[in-house]
Write a protein that holds these residues in place. Structure first.
Motif, PDB file in Angstrom:
ATOM      1  N   LEU A   1       2.139  -4.449   3.240  1.00  0.00           N
ATOM      2  CA  LEU A   1       3.795  -3.382   3.243  1.00  0.00           C
ATOM      3  C   LEU A   1       3.112  -2.172   3.129  1.00  0.00           C
ATOM      4  O   LEU A   1       2.392  -2.739   2.112  1.00  0.00           O
ATOM      5  CB  LEU A   1       4.764  -4.379   2.504  1.00  0.00           C
ATOM      6  N   GLY A   2       3.381  -1.298   3.392  1.00  0.00           N
ATOM      7  CA  GLY A   2       3.179   0.131   3.155  1.00  0.00           C
ATOM      8  C   GLY A   2       4.270   0.716   2.677  1.00  0.00           C
ATOM      9  O   GLY A   2       5.052   0.730   3.866  1.00  0.00           O
TER      10      GLY A   2
ATOM     11  N   GLY B   1       0.970  -1.163   0.010  1.00  0.00           N
ATOM     12  CA  GLY B   1      -0.178   0.576  -0.309  1.00  0.00           C
ATOM     13  C   GLY B   1       1.267   1.383   0.540  1.00  0.00           C
ATOM     14  O   GLY B   1       1.558   1.856   0.143  1.00  0.00           O
ATOM     15  N   GLY B   2      -0.049   2.264  -0.189  1.00  0.00           N
ATOM     16  CA  GLY B   2       1.697   3.445  -0.904  1.00  0.00           C
ATOM     17  C   GLY B   2       0.084   4.658  -1.341  1.00  0.00           C
ATOM     18  O   GLY B   2      -0.976   4.453  -1.583  1.00  0.00           O
TER      19      GLY B   2
ATOM     20  N   ARG C   1      -7.724   8.609   2.947  1.00  0.00           N
ATOM     21  CA  ARG C   1      -7.294   9.837   3.272  1.00  0.00           C
ATOM     22  C   ARG C   1      -6.736   9.999   4.948  1.00  0.00           C
ATOM     23  O   ARG C   1      -6.417  10.498   5.896  1.00  0.00           O
ATOM     24  CB  ARG C   1      -8.308  10.582   2.861  1.00  0.00           C
ATOM     25  N   GLU C   2      -6.926   8.403   5.393  1.00  0.00           N
ATOM     26  CA  GLU C   2      -6.471   8.707   7.211  1.00  0.00           C
ATOM     27  C   GLU C   2      -5.446   8.562   7.461  1.00  0.00           C
ATOM     28  O   GLU C   2      -5.847   9.175   8.676  1.00  0.00           O
ATOM     29  CB  GLU C   2      -7.772   7.195   7.576  1.00  0.00           C
ATOM     30  N   LEU C   3      -4.665   8.417   7.096  1.00  0.00           N
ATOM     31  CA  LEU C   3      -3.438   8.825   6.847  1.00  0.00           C
ATOM     32  C   LEU C   3      -3.100  10.724   7.318  1.00  0.00           C
ATOM     33  O   LEU C   3      -2.237  10.095   8.122  1.00  0.00           O
ATOM     34  CB  LEU C   3      -1.853   8.443   5.974  1.00  0.00           C
TER      35      LEU C   3
ATOM     36  N   ASP D   1      -5.810   1.632   6.488  1.00  0.00           N
ATOM     37  CA  ASP D   1      -5.196   2.562   5.393  1.00  0.00           C
ATOM     38  C   ASP D   1      -5.705   2.481   4.303  1.00  0.00           C
ATOM     39  O   ASP D   1      -5.275   3.246   2.645  1.00  0.00           O
ATOM     40  CB  ASP D   1      -3.814   2.767   5.905  1.00  0.00           C
ATOM     41  N   PHE D   2      -5.990   1.124   3.792  1.00  0.00           N
ATOM     42  CA  PHE D   2      -6.121   0.434   2.824  1.00  0.00           C
ATOM     43  C   PHE D   2      -7.093   0.991   2.491  1.00  0.00           C
ATOM     44  O   PHE D   2      -8.489   0.415   2.969  1.00  0.00           O
ATOM     45  CB  PHE D   2      -5.966  -0.914   2.282  1.00  0.00           C
TER      46      PHE D   2
END
Length: 376
Positions: A298-299, A44-45, A262-264, A283-284
């Protein structure tokens, strides 16, 4: 003593058949045991975080340079690219290999003549050499439409069209059929009216080459075309359901990219986490099924996007600028604990290098000189 599936797996381990391919980041490689067979990876990113570069660097190019090419490791990639076309992908990888092999730092714009600076004769010769020695091995000998010649062996089949979950599954099912024997048995079932009918059920799989890794990559899941009538979440869940089957039944390795939501960017979360900001399963974007189905989640994070963040994981962001990234183990079925790793992302080539540990001052100074010399 009669053999069984578990004892066979132990014997395979003794023979080195369960050893992962080297992903090129020593600390992360040791932690996740390299690129494994029969694993489902989710990466994820956020937008422009470098998740595609991370995927290509660690799960294709570094394994190719470290194990596949020198050791003739059997592997077959199926790369469903929803954003980057074949010519651009090849140009990016040629730039990467020019950096790795010859110390020439350039990008795909230079290679394809989009920048003001034109290719030198020396660089053109190197590009042609890399194409003949590496790109042909990776993608096969391509015609003017990007289609490999029938008799040209290749490691990667590259799909440029946006596919549905069903079409991806059907493609990979045929790949399994081509690479082994699918075992079926007849069963009797009843329809809604009580009428009996005969059908075949898949009960097992015998690969032609037990050592061979078959890798399916999707970049990225939200860009897949939707099966009729499905929402985005349902479409991603359908895709993941198929991937679990391909992993469990045929031993395939699955690697998918997913956008963060957008939670990050939540201010309260940043205040709470501060320099230890890291992604979580929540966050995904679109679905939680990906992270629940995967073996390893993995992020990749770009902390430079947070204006009030000066330090991250013990590193000063001012020292590394926009090249700084962090890689995080968000969830894992087979690894105890989490891990957070600081890396340097070379924007032109997508090359990723681990930063020395935060208390390794000599190593950090060497890396700073390296960054300044290359103009990263």
């Amino acid at each position: 003593m009669t053999n069984n599936i578990f004892k066979q797996a132990v014997q395979d381990g003794l023979k080195g058949l369960n050893k992962g391919l080297n992903i090129g980041l020593p600390r992360l490689n040791a932690h996740i045991h390299g690129l494994q067979k029969k694993y489902y990876y989710v990466i994820g990113g956020g937008p422009k975080s470098g998740k595609t570069a991370f995927l290509d660097n660690c799960f294709i190019l570094q394994p190719y340079l470290n194990d596949i090419k020198p050791n003739n490791e059997p592997i077959e990639y199926h790369y469903f690219s929803m954003e980057i076309d074949l010519v651009e992908k090849i140009a990016k990888w040629v730039a990467y290999l020019m950096d790795i092999k010859y110390g020439i730092y350039c990008d795909s714009n230079y290679i394809l003549g989009r920048s003001e600076e034109k290719l030198t004769k020396e660089h053109l010769e190197i590009i042609n050499k890399i194409y003949d020695e590496d790109i042909v091995e990776l993608f096969g000998e391509l015609d003017d439409k990007g289609i490999p010649k029938e008799d040209s062996p290749k490691l990667i089949t590259f799909y440029q069209d946006k596919e549905t979950p069903t079409s991806i599954f059907n493609t990979m099912f045929k790949v399994a059929d081509d690479n082994g024997t699918i075992l079926r048995e007849k069963v009797i079932e009843k329809d809604e009216f009580g009428n009996k009918f005969e059908k075949q059920r898949i009960v097992g799989y015998i690969p032609k080459d037990p050592k061979k890794k078959i890798v399916c990559i999707v970049d990225h899941v939200a860009l897949c075309r939707r099966n009729p009538g499905l929402s985005e979440k349902e479409n991603i869940d359908k895709l993941s359901e198929g991937f679990v089957y391909l992993r469990n039944m045929f031993g395939m390795t699955i690697i998918v990219l997913s956008q963060f939501n957008r939670e990050l960017e939540n201010v309260d979360r940043l205040k709470l986490s501060k320099s230890n900001l890291a992604p979580s399963r929540a966050d995904f974007k679109g679905t939680g099924n990906l992270s629940e189905d995967a073996n390893l989640v993995l992020g990749i994070l770009n902390p430079n996007l947070y204006p009030n963040l000066d330090n991250h994981l013990g590193y000063s962001l001012a020292d590394w600028g926009n090249a700084y990234r962090s890689i995080h183990i968000v969830a894992s079925r087979n690894i105890e604990g989490d891990a957070n790793l600081a890396v340097l992302l070379e924007g032109k080539t997508g090359r990723i290098t681990e930063l020395p540990k935060k208390d390794d001052y000599e190593g950090l100074n060497r890396m700073k000189r390296y960054k300044e010399e290359k103009g990263i």
